[in-house]
Design an enzyme around this catalytic site. Structure first.
Site, short mmCIF file in Angstrom:
data_model
loop_
_atom_site.label_atom_id
_atom_site.label_comp_id
_atom_site.label_asym_id
_atom_site.label_seq_id
_atom_site.Cartn_x
_atom_site.Cartn_y
_atom_site.Cartn_z
CG HIS A 243 -1.93 -1.06 1.30
ND1 HIS A 243 -2.87 -1.29 0.33
CD2 HIS A 243 -2.18 -1.97 2.27
CE1 HIS A 243 -3.66 -2.29 0.68
NE2 HIS A 243 -3.27 -2.73 1.86
O1 RIB Z 1 -5.68 0.60 3.54
C1 RIB Z 1 -4.28 0.61 3.63
C2 RIB Z 1 -3.81 1.79 4.41
O2 RIB Z 1 -4.30 1.69 5.74
C3 RIB Z 1 -2.27 1.86 4.56
O3 RIB Z 1 -1.88 3.20 4.63
C4 RIB Z 1 -2.02 1.16 5.86
O4 RIB Z 1 -0.84 1.65 6.51
C5 RIB Z 1 -3.23 1.56 6.65
O5 RIB Z 1 -2.97 2.81 7.22
#
Ligand code: RIB
Ligand code: CA
Length: 310
Positions: A243
């Site tokens: 992510h």
């Molecule tokens: O959905 C993924 C996000 O949510 C990423 O930034 C992870 O670190 C959580 O914060």
């Protein structure tokens, strides 16, 4: 002459935020000028400690870390220890960072830095709930003009959500803040679940990192392995998506991604769609929705940086 890109990072470390910070701090093409932290994956005290831990392990304790908002704008706080561990940074041994938090609140620091910046001169990454930048925009709307490029990990369209069937965690954790940021008219590139779910740190990727000598490669492999173990427990054995690292890799190698111009809005009314991002295709933007990534090239960018540290 320093030709690296000045960068401000707002984050909620978080294992994937930690990997993102490692990449940003290793790259000679980026000049991380400040890190602001926000409550998100784990409470603010821990996100702020974890950011300083990563800076120290990367030999970058000179990068100031400012603690920002301890809770979302309006909704009840939510956290994500299930995917990051109670520490928020499962996979590395916890220690007390030598460098203290920088003095001042993260929101006022964002305003201070953006207020004196030249027009359209600043690049900002958001990899957690958007509370800090939203608060800064409410307090000082004129700072929007200083941001030339905002890169956020947020939302989902084709793929739906990861914390509800429709909402992605960063937006779900503070949808009102996300709405303020997306409504500010800032040129924003959105790395959503639509693309991050196609770039995952599977065992073969981690094995590749472990073949690279040096402490940074081992630390990143340990973090990603821990993230996979946690993800697999909750997501039917799937491996963890990259992510937050996708925001920095996008800045370093935009050519390995595909994007489409759009306008993003956020559902803030209570109900099943709370925190959902809606993506309207429009050539006028001001947003760009990343639709695809070359996963091999993505990990190639990271491995090249790690090899450079070996
Ligand atoms: O959905 C993924 C996000 O949510 C990423 O930034 C992870 O670190 C959580 O914060
Ligand atoms: Ca995050």
């Amino acid at each position: 002459m320093n030709t690296s890109l000045p960068l401000i990072i707002d984050c909620d470390p978080g294992i994937d935020d930690a990997v993102m910070l490692m990449i940003a701090l290793m790259s000679q093409k980026l000049d991380v000028q400040a890190i602001t932290t926000v409550a998100g994956n784990v409470p603010l005290r821990l996100t702020s400690r974890n950011a300083r831990m990563i800076c120290e392990r990367m030999g970058c304790s000179d990068v100031p870390v400012y603690a920002g908002c301890p809770r979302p704008m309006l909704r009840k706080p939510v956290t994500a220890e299930d995917f990051h561990g109670e520490s928020g940074i499962e996979g590395i041994e916890i220690f007390a960072p030598k460098a203290p938090l920088a003095p001042g609140h993260g929101v006022t620091e964002l305003i201070a830095r953006l207020s004196v910046a030249a027009p359209a001169s600043q690049t900002v990454i958001l990899s957690g709930p958007m509370t800090n930048l939203a608060a800064a925009l409410v307090m000082a709307p004129e700072i929007a003009a200083s941001i030339s490029h905002l890169v956020v990990m947020a939302g989902g369209d084709e793929i739906g959500g990861n914390i509800t069937p429709f909402a992605e965690f960063n937006v779900f954790a503070d949808p009102h803040a996300a709405a303020i940021v997306f409504d500010a008219g800032i040129r924003t590139t959105v790395l959503s679940l639509d693309v991050t779910h196609t770039v995952r740190s599977g065992p073969e990727r981690i094995a590749g990192l472990r073949r690279i000598p040096g402490p940074e490669a081992k630390m990143m492999a340990d973090l990603l392995a821990a993230s996979n173990n946690l993800e697999a427990r909750w997501k039917n054995g799937q491996m963890a998506p990259m992510h937050d690292p996708s925001t920095v890799v996008y800045l370093l190698a935009p050519e390995i991604f595909e994007v489409k111009p759009c306008r993003v809005s956020v559902v803030t009314r209570p109900g099943a769609g709370f925190g959902r991002t809606r993506v309207k295709d429009t050539r006028r933007g001001p947003h760009a929705w990343v639709t695809a990534a070359d996963a091999d090239a993505f990990f190639g960018v990271i491995e090249d940086l790690l090899k450079g540290r070996a």
